[in-house]
Design a protein around this motif. Structure first.
Motif, mmCIF file in Angstrom:
data_model
loop_
_atom_site.group_PDB
_atom_site.id
_atom_site.type_symbol
_atom_site.label_atom_id
_atom_site.label_comp_id
_atom_site.label_asym_id
_atom_site.label_seq_id
_atom_site.Cartn_x
_atom_site.Cartn_y
_atom_site.Cartn_z
ATOM 1 N N VAL A 389 -3.152 59.288 10.006
ATOM 2 C CA VAL A 389 -2.704 60.475 10.721
ATOM 3 C C VAL A 389 -3.084 61.679 9.873
ATOM 4 C CG1 VAL A 389 -0.389 60.158 9.744
ATOM 5 C CG2 VAL A 389 -0.712 61.761 11.609
ATOM 6 N N PHE A 390 -3.737 62.660 10.496
ATOM 7 C CA PHE A 390 -4.096 63.848 9.727
ATOM 8 C C PHE A 390 -3.480 65.097 10.367
ATOM 9 C CE2 PHE A 390 -7.760 62.864 12.486
ATOM 10 C CZ PHE A 390 -7.937 64.054 13.184
ATOM 11 N N GLU A 391 -3.391 66.121 9.580
ATOM 12 C CA GLU A 391 -2.756 67.367 9.985
ATOM 13 C C GLU A 391 -3.495 67.989 11.167
ATOM 14 O OE1 GLU A 391 -0.802 70.879 7.258
ATOM 15 O OE2 GLU A 391 -2.845 70.237 6.829
ATOM 16 N N ASP A 392 -2.764 68.657 12.044
ATOM 17 C CA ASP A 392 -3.402 69.361 13.158
ATOM 18 C C ASP A 392 -4.337 70.451 12.630
ATOM 19 O OD1 ASP A 392 -2.187 67.903 15.158
ATOM 20 O OD2 ASP A 392 -0.436 69.213 15.240
ATOM 21 N N VAL A 393 -5.513 70.535 13.221
ATOM 22 C CA VAL A 393 -6.495 71.556 12.820
ATOM 23 C C VAL A 393 -7.000 72.285 14.069
ATOM 24 C CG1 VAL A 393 -7.237 70.333 10.740
ATOM 25 C CG2 VAL A 393 -8.383 69.862 12.923
ATOM 26 N N ALA A 394 -7.698 73.376 13.848
ATOM 27 C CA ALA A 394 -8.258 74.121 14.969
ATOM 28 C C ALA A 394 -9.208 73.229 15.768
ATOM 29 C CB ALA A 394 -9.001 75.354 14.448
ATOM 30 N N GLU A 395 -9.278 73.496 17.076
ATOM 31 C CA GLU A 395 -10.063 72.644 17.974
ATOM 32 C C GLU A 395 -11.524 72.546 17.550
ATOM 33 O OE1 GLU A 395 -10.985 72.223 22.780
ATOM 34 O OE2 GLU A 395 -9.492 73.659 22.038
#
Length: 639
Positions: A389-395
């Motif tokens: 699971v990785f951190e949310d990033v810009a699209e």
């Protein structure tokens, strides 16, 4: 003539065990050989990997900290106060110190020569008892009122379960050793020892031990000219030889050597001098055994530089499991220790993979073990099950970030495969794009499985709801856990589906209480221990834990323990399930070790009548826990 310094030391020592068990005169004799050391604050008494000293130490005033090194940081393990003893390692082992002792303030230390004190250990039962008790319990905190006055054995132990494993682990020794007769000539015995590269030889009459000769005897009695090299070996042998039984643990072997002031033990069939010789235990065997204890294996993982180093650790686990089973160490303790070592191997594999990547991770991430690894129930050589699971990033960055973590996962899973963890046949691995997602994507994935449960969704739940954080940023995992518990809270439809799935495998006995075995295929006529016995208990623990909102507990036995706390009225059922699961897991582990397999399928014809009775008794809790599930989730008609 009076010796005021020795008298002052004696007056101090007599107030603390084990010295309080000795007469004043004996203490005075010891004190006369003592050295008084002054340590300034932060001055080191001894360091990790230093050769052991010829003294052990007593804190007369001040305080001395004992620390280990982890990831380049010094971690304080214990603090020794006035009257506490440290530096005992030379009593029990010949290898170097495993801790650093450093003064935490200005301190005065009494250094007591080990050779001067040893005779009092062997002669005084109270002193010996004190040493044995402290070594066996491996007391770590001298400030603890319950343990005040006990010694610190200075083995690097990471928790009490490790200590128990280390203490009970049987020692490996040389079986069927080379022996000599009392009438053999020293010259030929020495030549045999040299050509066989051994440092000792047991002397026997009719396979019964009557003495032992070591290279030390050859140096002190032959090389010095005390005896001719042409005399018979009985002239220079040490007698009687100390004999032990073949199931001796590491700690017991150390204790026997200490008690008898010897460096070799003769193993006989019944442990007495009147039975046949079966082996020999040396100090070197103890050093080797200590190198394989759980604490040392964890340190080896941290220091590993390549997959071969980690594989070396992994290959030692089967022996550790087998030896622990032989000494009847509880399976849940063994499982816990093996899980910690497996976690350490995986963590180091991730670190090595990151080092090989061209760039560091582009954002925060967490590595998860799932399935049996997530439950910390993977004792045997089974396959990999993991996720990222990785951190949310810009699209606009998402695809690049995901590509990085998939490549990282490919390197990690490749390393783990080399170490001995096979690739998952179903590709339930972090290298699969399906199981490498951002926090938001994982939350949406779990919401989908929970809010619209179907056959496939429930199957995924049975795998992915058993997870364990391994490496990275744990808060990312906590976010997923929060979503799962919010979505499952009072979700009757979801629990109806999950409950129906948990009831698919009823107790595996026929109408006449015969075992239900496989009817066809590769495993025809064998009993599926995993599918028919372990999985019903695992599934039941999962659904009941979720329904009670139990967090951060995936292990089946731990889940039942939590449930028993929350529902005292059902505690007998939950405790019976935990006991049954432990025994079934032990059956599977023993089967796997015996046949070098995953232990899933049992050949019932190879079981004793008692084992079959035990197995059948373990099935009753399955019936009881499934009745709890039916009633709680009102599944009588649903199913």
């Amino acid at each position: 003539m009076k010796n005021p310094i020795a008298e002052r030391i004696t007056d101090f020592l007599k107030n603390y065990p084990p010295f309080s068990s000795l007469s004043y005169q004996k203490l005075l004799d010891i004190a006369k050989s003592c050295h008084v050391l002054y340590l300034e604050k932060n001055q080191t008494l001894f360091k990790i990997n230093d050769a052991t000293h010829t003294f052990f130490y007593v804190v007369a005033s001040g305080a001395v900290g004992l620390s280990v090194t982890s990831d380049a940081d010094d971690i304080l393990i214990d603090k020794c106060d006035e009257g506490d003893i440290l530096g005992l390692r030379p009593f029990f082992a010949k290898n170097n110190y495993l801790m650093t002792a450093k003064a935490r303030e200005e301190s005065i230390i009494y250094a007591i020569p080990i050779e001067i004190f040893k005779p009092h250990v062997t002669e005084n039962a109270d002193v010996l008892s004190f040493l044995l008790e402290s070594f066996a319990s491996n007391t770590r905190n001298p400030y603890d009122k319950n343990n005040k006055g006990k010694l610190i054995s200075e083995n690097v132990i990471y928790n009490d379960q490790n200590a128990e494993i280390q203490y009970y682990q049987p020692i490996k020794y040389t079986a069927n050793p080379i022996t000599a007769s009392p009438s053999d000539i020293v010259r030929f015995v020495a030549q045999t020892m040299a050509s066989s590269k051994i440092g000792s030889m047991i002397i026997h009459e009719n396979r019964k031990p009557i003495g032992i000769v070591t290279d030390k005897d050859l140096r002190s009695k032959i090389a010095t000219g005390l005896y001719s090299i042409e005399v018979t070996i009985d002239k220079i042998m040490s007698s009687p030889v100390i004999t032990v039984a073949d199931n001796l643990s590491i700690a017991e072997a150390q204790i026997m050597m200490l008690k008898n002031n010897v460096s070799h033990l003769c193993v006989t069939k019944d442990g007495s001098v009147d039975s046949d010789i079966t082996g020999i235990i040396t100090e070197h065997d103890i050093v080797v055994a200590q190198a394989n204890n759980p604490g040392v294996l964890l340190k080896q993982c941290k220091r590993a530089q390549k997959s071969a180093d980690l594989k070396e650790v992994r290959e030692k686990l089967s022996d550790l499991i087998q030896h622990s089973l032989d000494k009847n160490v509880p399976i849940q303790h063994i499982s816990s220790i093996i899980a910690e070592i497996n976690l350490a191997i995986t963590s180091r594999a991730i670190e090595l993979a990151i080092d090989k990547m061209e760039n560091p991770p582009p954002t925060q991430f967490a590595w998860l073990n799932i399935g049996s690894q997530g439950r910390k129930e993977q004792l045997l050589m089974t396959d990999q099950d993991n996720a990222i699971v990785f951190e949310d990033v810009a699209e606009d960055k998402y695809d690049t970030v995901k590509k990085y973590f998939i490549e990282l996962a490919e390197n990690v899973t490749k390393t783990l495969n080399k170490v001995g963890y096979a690739y998952c046949p179903a590709d339930m691995m972090a290298s699969n794009p399906l199981w490498c997602k951002s926090v938001s994507d994982w939350n949406n994935q779990f919401k989908g499985w929970i809010t619209a449960p179907g056959e496939k969704g429930i199957l995924m739940c049975t795998i992915f709801f058993d997870y364990d954080f391994v490496y990275g940023n744990e808060s990312l995992v906590d976010a997923i856990t929060k979503t799962i518990h919010e979505e499952t809270n009072d979700n009757q439809l979801f629990f109806a589906y999950l409950g129906a799935d948990a009831l698919k495998n009823p107790p595996p006995l026929g109408f006449f209480r015969q075992f239900l075995v496989e009817n066809d295929g590769e495993h025809k006529d064998t009993f599926d221990l995993k599918g028919r016995a372990l999985m019903p208990l695992i599934d039941a623990a999962r659904i009941l834990s979720l329904s009670k909102g139990i967090k951060n507990t995936a292990n089946t036995i731990s889940r039942y323990a939590k449930l028993a706390e929350l529902e005292p009225q059902n505690a007998p059922i939950y405790e019976a399930c935990a006991d049954a699961f432990a025994e079934l897991l032990k059956f599977r582990t023993e089967e796997g070790l015996k046949n070098q397999s995953d232990g899933r399928y049992l050949n019932l014809s190879e079981l004793s009548k008692l084992d079959k009775v035990k197995l059948k008794n373990d099935f009753q809790p399955i019936n009881d826990i499934q009745e709890v599930i039916k009633n709680r989730f009102q599944l009588t008609y649903f199913t």
